[in-house]
Write an enzyme that holds these catalytic residues in place. Sequence first.
Site, mmCIF file in Angstrom:
data_model
loop_
_atom_site.group_PDB
_atom_site.id
_atom_site.type_symbol
_atom_site.label_atom_id
_atom_site.label_comp_id
_atom_site.label_asym_id
_atom_site.label_seq_id
_atom_site.Cartn_x
_atom_site.Cartn_y
_atom_site.Cartn_z
ATOM 1 N N GLU A 107 -4.135 5.940 2.130
ATOM 2 C CA GLU A 107 -3.271 6.783 2.269
ATOM 3 C C GLU A 107 -1.976 6.404 3.162
ATOM 4 O O GLU A 107 -1.705 5.798 4.112
ATOM 5 C CB GLU A 107 -3.776 7.256 3.392
ATOM 6 C CG GLU A 107 -5.379 7.840 3.073
ATOM 7 C CD GLU A 107 -5.548 9.195 2.483
ATOM 8 O OE1 GLU A 107 -4.299 9.506 1.954
ATOM 9 O OE2 GLU A 107 -6.546 9.524 2.388
ATOM 10 N N CYS A 121 3.261 12.008 7.995
ATOM 11 C CA CYS A 121 3.269 11.259 6.818
ATOM 12 C C CYS A 121 2.710 12.281 5.719
ATOM 13 O O CYS A 121 3.769 12.001 4.731
ATOM 14 C CB CYS A 121 1.923 10.633 6.792
ATOM 15 S SG CYS A 121 0.166 11.563 6.959
HETATM 16 P P1 NDP Z 1 1.743 0.470 9.488
HETATM 17 O O1 NDP Z 1 1.424 -0.003 7.653
HETATM 18 O O2 NDP Z 1 3.499 -0.551 10.337
HETATM 19 O O3 NDP Z 1 1.291 0.056 9.877
HETATM 20 C C1 NDP Z 1 -0.091 0.452 9.724
HETATM 21 C C2 NDP Z 1 -1.351 -0.415 10.326
HETATM 22 O O4 NDP Z 1 -1.730 -1.682 9.663
HETATM 23 C C3 NDP Z 1 -1.563 -0.832 11.598
HETATM 24 O O5 NDP Z 1 -2.584 -0.728 12.061
HETATM 25 C C4 NDP Z 1 -0.837 -2.243 11.135
HETATM 26 O O6 NDP Z 1 -1.132 -3.098 12.842
HETATM 27 C C5 NDP Z 1 -1.458 -2.989 9.874
HETATM 28 N N1 NDP Z 1 -1.267 -3.792 9.844
HETATM 29 C C6 NDP Z 1 -0.090 -4.720 9.960
HETATM 30 N N2 NDP Z 1 0.432 -5.375 8.538
HETATM 31 C C7 NDP Z 1 -0.783 -5.489 8.166
HETATM 32 C C8 NDP Z 1 -1.856 -6.137 6.717
HETATM 33 N N3 NDP Z 1 -0.945 -7.002 6.523
HETATM 34 N N4 NDP Z 1 -2.214 -6.211 6.995
HETATM 35 C C9 NDP Z 1 -3.383 -5.284 7.273
HETATM 36 N N5 NDP Z 1 -3.195 -5.026 7.885
HETATM 37 C C10 NDP Z 1 -1.895 -4.747 8.883
HETATM 38 O O7 NDP Z 1 2.116 1.790 9.054
HETATM 39 P P2 NDP Z 1 2.806 2.150 10.562
HETATM 40 O O8 NDP Z 1 1.462 2.199 11.964
HETATM 41 O O9 NDP Z 1 4.239 1.991 11.017
HETATM 42 O O10 NDP Z 1 2.395 3.963 10.477
HETATM 43 C C11 NDP Z 1 3.604 4.832 10.055
HETATM 44 C C12 NDP Z 1 3.093 4.978 8.497
HETATM 45 O O11 NDP Z 1 1.840 5.984 8.284
HETATM 46 C C13 NDP Z 1 4.510 5.957 8.092
HETATM 47 O O12 NDP Z 1 4.392 5.550 6.262
HETATM 48 C C14 NDP Z 1 3.208 6.836 7.238
HETATM 49 O O13 NDP Z 1 4.067 7.725 6.445
HETATM 50 C C15 NDP Z 1 1.785 6.002 6.748
HETATM 51 N N6 NDP Z 1 1.321 7.735 7.702
HETATM 52 C C16 NDP Z 1 0.377 8.193 6.173
HETATM 53 C C17 NDP Z 1 -0.921 8.792 6.183
HETATM 54 C C18 NDP Z 1 -1.488 9.436 5.295
HETATM 55 O O14 NDP Z 1 -2.323 10.369 5.410
HETATM 56 N N7 NDP Z 1 -1.294 9.479 4.128
HETATM 57 C C19 NDP Z 1 -1.120 9.519 7.818
HETATM 58 C C20 NDP Z 1 -0.330 9.186 8.946
HETATM 59 C C21 NDP Z 1 0.383 7.706 8.597
HETATM 60 P P3 NDP Z 1 0.218 -3.314 13.866
HETATM 61 O O15 NDP Z 1 0.553 -1.610 13.570
HETATM 62 O O16 NDP Z 1 -1.035 -3.789 14.693
HETATM 63 O O17 NDP Z 1 1.062 -4.134 12.623
#
Ligand code: NDP
Length: 498
Positions: A245, A279
């Site tokens: 997602e 999102c």
């Molecule tokens: P990120 O991609 O930065 O982070 C998402 C999660 O992944 C966090 O828990 C992050 O940890 C973790 N993460 C980071 N690097 C890695 C890795 N290499 N391997 C595995 N996990 C990792 O997104 P955001 O938190 O900034 O969220 C915003 C984004 O999410 C926007 O693009 C938004 O559109 C999308 N989104 C999509 C939705 C949907 O349903 N389609 C709903 C809500 C949001 P950490 O934070 O500790 O870096």
Amino acid sequence: MTAVRVPGTPVIEDGRLVSTSPATGAEAGRLPVATAADVEAAVARARAAAAWWAGLGFNGRRERLLRWRALLAKRIEELAELVHVEGGKPVADAIVEVVTAVEHVDWAARNARRVLGPRRVRSRLVLAEFSAHLEYQPFGVVGVIGPWNYPVFTPIGSTAYALAAGNTVVFKPSEYTPAVGQWLVDTFAEVVGEQPVLSAVHGFGDVGAALCRSGVDKVAFTGSTATAKRVMAACAESLTPVLIEAGGKDAMIVDTDADLDAAANAAVWGGLTNAGQTCIGIERVYVVEPVFDAFVDKVVQRAGRLTVGADGTDIGPITMPSQLDVIRRHIDDAVARGGRAVLGGPDAVQPPYVHPTVLVDVPEDSAAVREETFGPTLTINPVRDADEAVARANALPYGLGGSVFGRRRAVAVAARLRSGMASVNSALTFAGMSTLPFGGVGESGFGRIHGEDGLREFAHAKAVTRRRARSLLPAMTFDRTEADVARLVKVVKMMYGR
Ligand code: NDP
């Protein structure tokens, strides 16, 4: 050693992840950081718990999930306040978020048996001597990785459905919202205390990466498209299935016969709720020329009335401080390239806040139109007709949601949007409809949470055939004779050869 704190930016102090309010810098949570070994141990415990949880059956899980739902509903103000303190989201927005999550827990619990439970399916004439049986079995342990922008709704969209399907879950909340993630885990443990059916591991992205490599049976990832690609690459090493997602750049289309007040209301709310950090938020609006000016006026009037600040306002701070630079860049670029700010503009960025900004006539190849802004901004561009609007809406690699306002053509236009979801004469409403699947296409990801598809996403089909009579036309045996094969040929020509 104590690190220097920037309000809202999480830090690690003495092995603990410390989250702070982006508005005030007040500490919101302090959770132990997991090592890769801790992640593996959590998955091992979840695996041991999986047999017990699956063994409860649909009814046992339903009863426990409904108790969790009741607890979430009873303590809604407490959870909303924590979401507000940790992420800066206005309390009213947080309440709406929790309400939606509660509805999903309820629906997943009540419908898992019907959607996933064992059933007979029809046999066909060609194998009429066998009955056919289908059920959907849990994967085992699901790793859920969540973002910060909807720290309740988003992980629950995966977690509730995964749990209802019979899996246990190890959850890695965003580093910006670990306290909210832990709150969900702790309240679940209040109703299911026997085994670690839902647990959390905290830390930065490396903890998420460790979860992908920990041997979980499926990863449900919600976050940015860039991180999604890294998650998929890590999961590919062990052929671990993934649900993605990812981000979006959703468009609203306003047709000539639209109710302009309703459309403006939905554009402002869909674009600016949660300070635009959504999102499925509306980021672009395409309006047919005859109603363009009237629509823009109504949007500016409504958006101009919104209040901005830490408490009791419509628009709170930007949760992730680094996002302020992205929002500033998009606004500056749009204006530098001929777009007009009819509300807000470059001065609207006043850290940690961004004031409502409406940009019109923005070039289609500018960052504000093509990239996820994640701020309280809208671009509004005129189009000749609904066909041009659809072409522009569909011109990006993202394909998450969308919205169409109009009467005669609106449903047909919504069907033509290259997206996983759409709302007609409203915005974002599909997210709360627990009977409908939620997810995107293209760079917005694949797989579905919510609804029947969302339950099936967390289970694999188990197909069983059972002999109920002797075979009149034995085919799948070396005992078949030449005459049997000849009869088979005759039958197949009769049945399918016409
Ligand atoms: P990120 O991609 O930065 O982070 C998402 C999660 O992944 C966090 O828990 C992050 O940890 C973790 N993460 C980071 N690097 C890695 C890795 N290499 N391997 C595995 N996990 C990792 O997104 P955001 O938190 O900034 O969220 C915003 C984004 O999410 C926007 O693009 C938004 O559109 C999308 N989104 C999509 C939705 C949907 O349903 N389609 C709903 C809500 C949001 P950490 O934070 O500790 O870096």
